[in-house]
Design an enzyme around this catalytic site. Sequence first.
Site, PDB file in Angstrom:
ATOM      1  N   LYS A  22      -6.664  61.607  21.171  1.00 39.52           N
ATOM      2  CA  LYS A  22      -6.221  61.662  19.784  1.00 39.52           C
ATOM      3  C   LYS A  22      -6.880  62.846  19.072  1.00 39.52           C
ATOM      4  O   LYS A  22      -6.199  63.618  18.397  1.00 39.52           O
ATOM      5  CB  LYS A  22      -6.577  60.345  19.087  1.00 39.52           C
ATOM      6  CG  LYS A  22      -5.871  60.142  17.775  1.00 39.52           C
ATOM      7  CD  LYS A  22      -6.266  58.792  17.150  1.00 39.52           C
ATOM      8  CE  LYS A  22      -5.608  57.611  17.844  1.00 39.52           C
ATOM      9  NZ  LYS A  22      -6.212  56.335  17.458  1.00 39.52           N
ATOM     10  N   ARG A  92     -10.983  56.284  13.263  1.00 39.92           N
ATOM     11  CA  ARG A  92     -10.009  55.984  14.329  1.00 39.92           C
ATOM     12  C   ARG A  92     -10.606  56.191  15.715  1.00 39.92           C
ATOM     13  O   ARG A  92     -11.223  57.210  16.001  1.00 39.92           O
ATOM     14  CB  ARG A  92      -8.795  56.909  14.206  1.00 39.92           C
ATOM     15  CG  ARG A  92      -8.299  57.093  12.807  1.00 39.92           C
ATOM     16  CD  ARG A  92      -7.183  58.126  12.739  1.00 39.92           C
ATOM     17  NE  ARG A  92      -5.983  57.719  13.447  1.00 39.92           N
ATOM     18  CZ  ARG A  92      -4.943  58.516  13.636  1.00 39.92           C
ATOM     19  NH1 ARG A  92      -4.977  59.775  13.226  1.00 39.92           N
ATOM     20  NH2 ARG A  92      -3.884  58.068  14.278  1.00 39.92           N
ATOM     21  N   GLY A 101      -3.669  50.569  20.987  1.00 39.62           N
ATOM     22  CA  GLY A 101      -4.031  49.310  20.339  1.00 39.62           C
ATOM     23  C   GLY A 101      -5.186  48.560  20.979  1.00 39.62           C
ATOM     24  O   GLY A 101      -5.510  47.449  20.568  1.00 39.62           O
ATOM     25  N   MET A 103      -8.367  49.561  21.191  1.00 43.63           N
ATOM     26  CA  MET A 103      -9.621  49.681  20.458  1.00 43.63           C
ATOM     27  C   MET A 103      -9.332  49.672  18.965  1.00 43.63           C
ATOM     28  O   MET A 103      -8.193  49.570  18.561  1.00 43.63           O
ATOM     29  CB  MET A 103     -10.349  50.941  20.888  1.00 43.63           C
ATOM     30  CG  MET A 103     -10.957  50.797  22.272  1.00 43.63           C
ATOM     31  SD  MET A 103     -11.718  52.300  22.789  1.00 43.63           S
ATOM     32  CE  MET A 103     -10.352  53.406  22.738  1.00 43.63           C
ATOM     33  N   ARG A 336       1.103  62.067  21.064  1.00 47.63           N
ATOM     34  CA  ARG A 336       0.598  61.895  22.424  1.00 47.63           C
ATOM     35  C   ARG A 336       1.793  61.853  23.357  1.00 47.63           C
ATOM     36  O   ARG A 336       2.921  61.611  22.922  1.00 47.63           O
ATOM     37  CB  ARG A 336      -0.233  60.610  22.539  1.00 47.63           C
ATOM     38  CG  ARG A 336       0.562  59.361  22.276  1.00 47.63           C
ATOM     39  CD  ARG A 336      -0.310  58.112  22.370  1.00 47.63           C
ATOM     40  NE  ARG A 336       0.441  56.945  21.915  1.00 47.63           N
ATOM     41  CZ  ARG A 336      -0.069  55.916  21.275  1.00 47.63           C
ATOM     42  NH1 ARG A 336      -1.347  55.876  20.988  1.00 47.63           N
ATOM     43  NH2 ARG A 336       0.684  54.890  20.914  1.00 47.63           N
ATOM     44  N   HIS A 452       3.519  46.318  19.667  1.00 55.04           N
ATOM     45  CA  HIS A 452       2.641  46.310  20.833  1.00 55.04           C
ATOM     46  C   HIS A 452       3.293  45.724  22.074  1.00 55.04           C
ATOM     47  O   HIS A 452       3.185  46.270  23.164  1.00 55.04           O
ATOM     48  CB  HIS A 452       1.353  45.541  20.527  1.00 55.04           C
ATOM     49  CG  HIS A 452       0.337  46.426  19.915  1.00 55.04           C
ATOM     50  ND1 HIS A 452      -0.341  46.117  18.784  1.00 55.04           N
ATOM     51  CD2 HIS A 452      -0.073  47.661  20.274  1.00 55.04           C
ATOM     52  CE1 HIS A 452      -1.141  47.111  18.462  1.00 55.04           C
ATOM     53  NE2 HIS A 452      -0.999  48.060  19.356  1.00 55.04           N
ATOM     54  N   SER A 768       4.110  56.335  67.572  1.00 51.30           N
ATOM     55  CA  SER A 768       4.291  55.783  66.238  1.00 51.30           C
ATOM     56  C   SER A 768       3.081  54.910  65.953  1.00 51.30           C
ATOM     57  O   SER A 768       2.791  53.977  66.703  1.00 51.30           O
ATOM     58  CB  SER A 768       5.579  54.964  66.174  1.00 51.30           C
ATOM     59  OG  SER A 768       5.654  54.321  64.926  1.00 51.30           O
ATOM     60  N   CYS A 836       4.565  53.586  61.096  1.00 51.76           N
ATOM     61  CA  CYS A 836       5.465  52.558  60.611  1.00 51.76           C
ATOM     62  C   CYS A 836       4.553  51.467  60.048  1.00 51.76           C
ATOM     63  O   CYS A 836       3.375  51.423  60.342  1.00 51.76           O
ATOM     64  CB  CYS A 836       6.350  52.031  61.725  1.00 51.76           C
ATOM     65  SG  CYS A 836       5.460  51.458  63.158  1.00 51.76           S
ATOM     66  N   TYR A 856       6.641  62.031  60.299  1.00 48.48           N
ATOM     67  CA  TYR A 856       7.371  61.161  59.374  1.00 48.48           C
ATOM     68  C   TYR A 856       6.563  59.910  59.045  1.00 48.48           C
ATOM     69  O   TYR A 856       5.611  59.559  59.732  1.00 48.48           O
ATOM     70  CB  TYR A 856       8.736  60.759  59.943  1.00 48.48           C
ATOM     71  CG  TYR A 856       8.662  59.850  61.156  1.00 48.48           C
ATOM     72  CD1 TYR A 856       8.562  58.458  61.005  1.00 48.48           C
ATOM     73  CD2 TYR A 856       8.687  60.367  62.438  1.00 48.48           C
ATOM     74  CE1 TYR A 856       8.481  57.626  62.110  1.00 48.48           C
ATOM     75  CE2 TYR A 856       8.608  59.550  63.548  1.00 48.48           C
ATOM     76  CZ  TYR A 856       8.505  58.174  63.382  1.00 48.48           C
ATOM     77  OH  TYR A 856       8.414  57.354  64.453  1.00 48.48           O
TER      78      TYR A 856
HETATM   79  P1  ADP Z   1      -3.991  53.217  17.285  1.00 45.29           P
HETATM   80  O1  ADP Z   1      -4.665  54.012  18.317  1.00 45.29           O
HETATM   81  O2  ADP Z   1      -4.147  51.766  17.408  1.00 45.29           O
HETATM   82  O3  ADP Z   1      -2.566  53.679  17.055  1.00 45.29           O
HETATM   83  P2  ADP Z   1      -4.693  54.797  15.002  1.00 45.29           P
HETATM   84  O4  ADP Z   1      -6.035  55.381  14.903  1.00 45.29           O
HETATM   85  O5  ADP Z   1      -3.618  55.719  15.449  1.00 45.29           O
HETATM   86  O6  ADP Z   1      -4.775  53.526  15.926  1.00 45.29           O
HETATM   87  O7  ADP Z   1      -4.368  54.218  13.558  1.00 45.29           O
HETATM   88  C1  ADP Z   1      -3.646  53.067  13.270  1.00 45.29           C
HETATM   89  C2  ADP Z   1      -2.593  53.343  12.207  1.00 45.29           C
HETATM   90  O8  ADP Z   1      -3.165  53.858  11.021  1.00 45.29           O
HETATM   91  C3  ADP Z   1      -1.565  54.345  12.661  1.00 45.29           C
HETATM   92  O9  ADP Z   1      -0.297  53.942  12.246  1.00 45.29           O
HETATM   93  C4  ADP Z   1      -1.976  55.603  11.938  1.00 45.29           C
HETATM   94  O10 ADP Z   1      -0.877  56.445  11.707  1.00 45.29           O
HETATM   95  C5  ADP Z   1      -2.558  55.087  10.648  1.00 45.29           C
HETATM   96  N1  ADP Z   1      -3.568  56.012  10.146  1.00 45.29           N
HETATM   97  C6  ADP Z   1      -4.684  56.415  10.790  1.00 45.29           C
HETATM   98  N2  ADP Z   1      -5.371  57.311  10.065  1.00 45.29           N
HETATM   99  C7  ADP Z   1      -4.681  57.495   8.930  1.00 45.29           C
HETATM  100  C8  ADP Z   1      -4.877  58.317   7.775  1.00 45.29           C
HETATM  101  N3  ADP Z   1      -5.912  59.140   7.680  1.00 45.29           N
HETATM  102  N4  ADP Z   1      -3.975  58.236   6.783  1.00 45.29           N
HETATM  103  C9  ADP Z   1      -2.920  57.396   6.892  1.00 45.29           C
HETATM  104  N5  ADP Z   1      -2.680  56.607   7.921  1.00 45.29           N
HETATM  105  C10 ADP Z   1      -3.536  56.643   8.965  1.00 45.29           C
HETATM  106 MG    MG Z   2      -2.055  55.511  16.836  1.00 43.41          MG
END
Ligand code: ADP
Ligand code: MG
Length: 891
Positions: A22, A92, A101, A103, A336, A452, A768, A836, A856
Site C-alpha cells: 500500500k 492504515r 481486510g 489487518m 493494487r 469481503h 518412465s 508418470c 515428458y
Molecule cells: P484495507 O486494507 O482493509 O482496505 P485501508 O487502509 O485501505 O484498509 O482503509 C480502509 C478504508 O478506509 C478504505 O476504504 C480506504 O479507502 C479508506 N481510507 C483510508 N485512508 C483514508 C483517508 N486518508 N481518507 C479517506 N478514506 C480513507
Molecule cells: Mg484498502
Amino acid sequence: MSKFVYMFDEGNGQKRELLGGKGANLAEMTRIGLPVPYGFTISTEACNAYYDAGKALTSEVELQILKALSQLEEKTGKKLGDASNPLLVSVRSGAVHSMPGMMDTVLNLGMNDQTVEGLAKLTNNPRFAYDSYRRFIQMFSDVVLKVDAFYFEQLLEEVREEKGYASDPEMLAEDWKDIIEGYKEIVKKHAKRGFPEDPYEQMFLSISAVFDSWNNQRAIVYRRLQKIPGHLGTAVNIQSMVFGNMGSDSGTGVAFTRNPSTGEAKLYGEYLINAQGEDVVAGIRTPQPIVTLANEMPEVYQQFVDTCNLLEKHYKDMQDIEFTVERGELFILQTRTGKRTAQAAIRIAVELVQEKIISKNEALLRVDPEQLNQLLHRRIDDSVEKTPLAKGLPASPGAATGIVVFSADDAERLAKDEERVILVRPETTPDDIHGIVAAQATITSRGGMTSHAAVVARGMGKACICGCEALNIDLKGKQFKVGEVIVREGDVVTIDGSTGEIILGEIPMIEPELSDEFQLLLTWADEERKLGVRANADNPEDAKKAFNFGAGGIGLCRTEHMFMDANRIPVVQDMILAESSREREEALSKLLPMQQEDFEGIFEAMDGLPVTVRLLDPPLHEFLPDKEELLIEVTKLQLTAPDSEELKEKELLLRKVRHLDEFNPMLGHRGCRLGMTHPEIYVMQAKAIFYAIATMKQKGIDVKPEIMIPLVGHVNELKEMRELVIKAEQLVKHETGVEFDYLIGTMIEVPRAALTADQIAEEADFFSFGTNDLTQTTFGYSRDDAEGKFLQMYIENKLLPENPFASLDQEGVGRLVETGVKLGRTIKPGLKTGICGEHGGEKQSIQFCHEIGLDYVSCSPYRVPLARLAAAQASIKNDLTQSVSALQVQK
Ligand code: ADP
Ligand code: MG
Ligand code: MG
C-alpha cells in the site's frame, strides 16, 4: 541512524519490501502526479524493530514519526489537535503482499471534544463533524482498545429506533452528539479506561495496534493459506483524511479496472454517496454500480475513468482502486494488483498481450497453474430445468452443492466430517475466513461484489453469491426464508456463482470446456515449453478427455483397471484359480479379446500419438474376495448347507486366497515378478496389444505403442520380459502378416533400478519414473499408512516441508530420478524419459522435471492444461535465470 519513516514523495513503487504494497503504491501514485492525500509510511523494518523491542516503539522510531508528522502539518497547513484547524489522519496497515481486510485501519484520527467543534465550524457542517467523531471512537475502540463493535451498533440501533429513523443519514447533529456521549460510556465500561482525547496518544496507540494486528488470528490463518512468510511484518501509513461523508456531493468507492470475475475489459465497481471508506467494504449498505456515477457526477466519473486507464497502463495489470470524492473533488486512496478468478486471469493476460501492454511470456507467467483447477471443474448443466429460489450478485463463479450452515465454526466442524457445506451469512467479516475456507461456497444477503466475502472467495477460487436480499436469515433459528419457503440448517442447496442463482436440492453438473482465450494461452505455452505433457488414462473416455485437453500421448495406461469390470472379474478369478495350465490358458483366451477391445478404443482415441501400456502390476489377491468376508461365508455355509456345491467352491476360493495372502503386498508378488512366475499373463496382454495394433492398421489409424514393464529392480527381469514380449510380437506377426514398430521400456520405481539404470538401459527403449512407488520405496513409507497416520504431523512440525506424495521430494527421490536419467543416458544418449504419477501434474515437480531434462511428464487428464502451462513457466524461468547468470559472468 537507520531510516524508518518515509514521506509519500520519498518512496516509489519498487520499495514494496520496505514500505509494504500500500505504501509503495501510494508513493508511486504521488510520484506520477495523481491526487493522493499526503502522508508518510512507517516501514516494515520499524515493525520488526517493534517486535524486537518486545512490542514497543523505540524512541528513535517515535522521533522520526514526529518529524514526519510536522512535515505533513506543514504541507496541509493543518495541525494535529488544533481546535481551530485540525489535521485528521488515517492509520492504515499495509503488508508486502496484499492481505485484504486481514489487518486493521483507523480513520478520522485526531478527533476529540475540541477538534470536533473546530471541524464543525470550519466546514459549517456539524452533522458531518459529529458523525466523523463517533466513527472514530467506534473504530479506535474496536481496533486499539478491543471493545467489541457490537456494543456501539446496539446503542446506535436503539437511538435509531427511538427516533423512528430508517437509516443513518437521517441522524441529526444533535443525535450524533448524544451517541458520542453514550459511546464514551461504553468505552469506560468495557475498556476500563477513558477514551484518550490526546491526538498524539491516539496516534501512537493506533500505530502499535496496527503492528500488533500483523499477528492477529485471521492474519495468521490468511498467511498460512497464501504461504506468506511471517517475518515480513507490515508497514503503517499515516495519511491525511479526505471525507466522503460530507453530503450528497461526496462519496467513496472501490473499482477494478477489469471485471475480476470474468476478465471483461470493463470498469467494474461500486460506490456509496455520503459515506466513508469502510462502509463499502463492510457490506453494511449495498452500494451502487460504478456506471451510475457517470450520471450523478459526470466530471468526477470521467476523471476517475482516465485515472484507471493510466494506472492500468502504468502497472501493466488489472488494478483494484479505492477512491473518495470530497465535495466534488476526486482522491485516490489505494491501488493494487486486483485479485481475480482463474477465468479472469486468463482473459486479462491474453487481452493485455493483444493490447500490446505485455509480452506473451509475461502473460504465461501471470496465470498460476494451480488456479486453473477452478476452470477444469464441473458446472451446472444449463439444459436442466431448474427454478431458482433466489438470485443474488454473481460474486465469484463456479457451481457447488452442499448443506446449508449458518456459522463459520459450523462450516469448519462439518467440513471436517467430509460434509460439503454452503455457508450462509448476512455478511461475512474477516473473522469468518476459516468458514469460507471450509465451505464449498458462501452466500451473503448483504454487501456487494467488493465486499469481503466476494474478495476472499474469488481469491480462493470458491463460488460466492453476495447481496442476495431476498434471503431473510434467522441466525439464531438456523434457517432462512425466501417468501414462504423455509430452508433449514442441513438442507441441500446448489448455487451458481456465475449467475448468482440459488436452487433447492442437487442439480446435475457437466464437464468443463476450455474457453477460446484459454486455448490461445495454451498454444503460447506449447510454443515455449520443452517438456512433453502426456496423460494417465486407462480407458477410451479418459483418453478422449486427455486428447481434447491437448495431451501429447498417454504416459501410463494401467491394464489392471480393465480387469476390475463386473463382467470380467469372474473370468479373471477363473484364471487365478486355474488348477492346470490348460485351464489357465482357457481363461486367458477369454480375456484376450476383451483386452484387445480396450486397447483398440484407447489407440483410436489417441489417433497416432504414443501410448504407454503397462502390463499387469498389482498382486493377484486384489482380484479375489476379501479373506475375512470369505471366512464368514464359509462358516455360515458349513452350518446351513454342509454338503452344498457352493460350500465346496467357497472353500476352494478361501484356500487360494490364503495361499496368495502376503505379509506386505506393496513389496510382495507384484509387477514384473508376476510376469516372471506367470509368463502366460504377460504374453496374453502383449498379444492383445499387437492384435489391437493390427486392427487399427487395417482402419488406417497409426499407433505408437510403448510397452512398459513395471517394478523392475534388476536388469535380468527386464531382459526376460523383453524376450517374452518379442515372442508374442513374432507370433502375432506370423499370424497377421503385420509388421510392428514399438518400444519396450520399464518403470523405474524402486531405488535399485535408479541406481543401476545404466545396466537397465541396455534392455530398455525408455524409462518412465513411477514417482509414487519410488517415493514409497525411497522413504520406506506405505502411502496409505503414512498419510493416514503420521505424515500430517510430520508436515505440521516441519519435519518434512511438504507431502512428498503431492510434491516430489527433490533432495531424495528427485536425486534418484536424476541419477537414473544420467546413468541411462550414458548408455543410450537419446534415451526417452518421463514421469508418470501425480507429481506429473504439480507445478514444482514439473519445474524439477524440466531442469533435469526429462522428455515428458504424465498426469491425470484434468491436469493436462495445468501441466502445459507449468512446463512453459519452467522453461521461461530457466531462460531468465540463465540470462541473469550469463550477465553476471560477463561483468
Ligand atoms: P484495507 O486494507 O482493509 O482496505 P485501508 O487502509 O485501505 O484498509 O482503509 C480502509 C478504508 O478506509 C478504505 O476504504 C480506504 O479507502 C479508506 N481510507 C483510508 N485512508 C483514508 C483517508 N486518508 N481518507 C479517506 N478514506 C480513507
Ligand atoms: Mg484498502
Ligand atoms: Mg508402481
